[in-house]
Design a protein around this motif. Structure first.
Motif, mmCIF file in Angstrom:
data_model
loop_
_atom_site.group_PDB
_atom_site.id
_atom_site.type_symbol
_atom_site.label_atom_id
_atom_site.label_comp_id
_atom_site.label_asym_id
_atom_site.label_seq_id
_atom_site.Cartn_x
_atom_site.Cartn_y
_atom_site.Cartn_z
ATOM 1 N N ARG A 154 -9.580 -4.824 1.808
ATOM 2 C CA ARG A 154 -8.158 -4.819 1.498
ATOM 3 C C ARG A 154 -7.491 -3.687 2.274
ATOM 4 N N LYS A 155 -6.363 -3.992 2.941
ATOM 5 C CA LYS A 155 -5.688 -3.017 3.799
ATOM 6 C C LYS A 155 -4.239 -2.850 3.336
ATOM 7 N N TYR A 156 -3.867 -1.604 3.021
ATOM 8 C CA TYR A 156 -2.521 -1.315 2.530
ATOM 9 C C TYR A 156 -1.829 -0.314 3.449
ATOM 10 N N TRP A 157 -0.600 -0.668 3.823
ATOM 11 C CA TRP A 157 0.250 0.225 4.616
ATOM 12 C C TRP A 157 1.382 0.717 3.720
ATOM 13 N N PHE A 158 1.500 2.041 3.581
ATOM 14 C CA PHE A 158 2.527 2.638 2.736
ATOM 15 C C PHE A 158 3.725 3.009 3.604
ATOM 16 N N SER A 159 4.846 2.354 3.317
ATOM 17 C CA SER A 159 6.044 2.483 4.132
ATOM 18 C C SER A 159 7.021 3.430 3.452
ATOM 19 N N VAL A 160 7.425 4.487 4.179
ATOM 20 C CA VAL A 160 8.359 5.468 3.637
ATOM 21 C C VAL A 160 9.516 5.636 4.613
ATOM 22 N N ALA A 213 -1.701 -3.009 -9.009
ATOM 23 C CA ALA A 213 -1.573 -4.355 -9.573
ATOM 24 C C ALA A 213 -1.915 -5.415 -8.532
ATOM 25 N N HIS A 214 -1.457 -5.208 -7.300
ATOM 26 C CA HIS A 214 -1.773 -6.173 -6.253
ATOM 27 C C HIS A 214 -3.268 -6.203 -5.962
ATOM 28 N N LEU A 215 -3.883 -5.031 -5.850
ATOM 29 C CA LEU A 215 -5.328 -4.986 -5.600
ATOM 30 C C LEU A 215 -6.085 -5.761 -6.668
ATOM 31 N N LEU A 216 -5.733 -5.539 -7.916
ATOM 32 C CA LEU A 216 -6.403 -6.252 -9.007
ATOM 33 C C LEU A 216 -6.245 -7.765 -8.869
ATOM 34 N N SER A 217 -5.075 -8.191 -8.393
ATOM 35 C CA SER A 217 -4.822 -9.631 -8.273
ATOM 36 C C SER A 217 -5.634 -10.280 -7.168
ATOM 37 N N THR A 218 -6.166 -9.476 -6.249
ATOM 38 C CA THR A 218 -6.911 -10.041 -5.114
ATOM 39 C C THR A 218 -8.421 -10.001 -5.298
ATOM 40 N N VAL A 219 -8.885 -9.376 -6.367
ATOM 41 C CA VAL A 219 -10.330 -9.253 -6.600
ATOM 42 C C VAL A 219 -10.732 -10.227 -7.707
#
Length: 268
Positions: free
Chosen positions: A146-152, A223-229
């Motif tokens: 799982r790859k997450y990009w944090f946009s600020v 929450a998103h991570l949990l939804s993908t596992v």
């Protein structure tokens, strides 16, 4: 004077309540990973001060460090610079029953190394070609990637930099290179766009987390991570506290025989 809450920000009470619920689910994921022998890799990327560290802290807060570990690698050594670029990351991948959280990852090459000139053009282009192949191999072998990009935004990034400069407990988070990212904002933006164009693949897509609001970013990401596992609750053995046995006459040595830590008086 108390600052007014920004429109759309998540109230603290609601944040705390939902975070605890999600962290409870993360413990269930951990037990599922351990029971099923799964391998979970989560990559956290984004600009400096985008909130990656805070999210990682909340993800790992209640997990067993023997199962879930954080990998935050320093600059490569001379020996590592002579290796295949992905080699030192492969060494940190999970075995069966483990979770690895990458606080920055192999994507250093597509971001800071490229923008700051720490790699040459051929190394950069080779990375863009090899990275999708590398990640497809991980996924094909059964790793959950799982790859997450944090946009600020630029305004919020600058605000967070100023806050760190003025905080003696967090000033260590800043370096001259971090501050230079302000003057190279557009260069990092172009590098990120190119990185996405080459590595946002169906087998391992990028998920973008809007992180101007740290609380909401943490909740949304977890929450998103949990939804993908595809986890389910794993029932462990039922444990009961045994009765304390009767005394057999043991007596503690006198306190004066030990060097004890004194009470700290604290502020006035």
């Amino acid at each position: 004077m108390r600052q007014a809450r920004r429109p759309g920000s998540l109230p603290r009470a609601a944040y705390k309540r939902e975070l605890l619920h999600l962290q409870t689910e993360l413990v269930k994921v951990q037990e599922w990973v351990r029971a099923e022998g799964a391998r979970l890799v989560v990559v956290f990327e984004g600009r400096d001060a985008a909130g990656k560290g805070g999210v990682i802290k909340r993800v790992a807060e209640h997990l067993n460090p023997r199962v879930a570990r954080i990998v935050a690698l320093p600059a490569p050594s001379g020996r590592e610079r002579g290796q295949w670029y992905f080699q030192r990351y492969v060494e940190r991948l999970p075995t069966a029953g483990e979770i690895v959280l990458f606080d920055r990852s192999w994507y250093n090459r597509a971001g800071v190394e490229h923008v700051m000139g720490f790699c040459d053009e051929e190394e950069y282009r080779r990375f863009l070609r090899q990275c999708p192949v590398f990640e497809r191999m991980l996924v094909e072998d059964g790793i959950l990637l799982r790859k997450y990009w944090f946009s600020v935004s630029d305004a919020v990034q600058e605000q967070r930099f100023r806050s760190r400069l003025e905080d003696p407990t967090r000033c260590w988070k800043l370096s001259a290179m971090d501050l230079e990212s302000i003057t190279r904002w557009e260069a990092y933006s172009r590098a990120k766009d190119t990185m996405f164009a080459h590595t946002d693949i169906p087998e391992a897509p990028w998920y973008v987390v809007e992180s101007d609001d740290k609380r909401r970013a943490r909740i949304n990401m977890i929450a998103h991570l949990l939804s993908t596992v595809p986890y389910h609750e794993v029932r462990g053995p039922t444990l009961t506290l045994p009765p304390r046995p009767p005394s057999t006459g043991y007596r503690r040595p006198p306190r004066e025989s030990q060097t004890r830590v004194p009470d700290h008086p604290g502020p006035g």
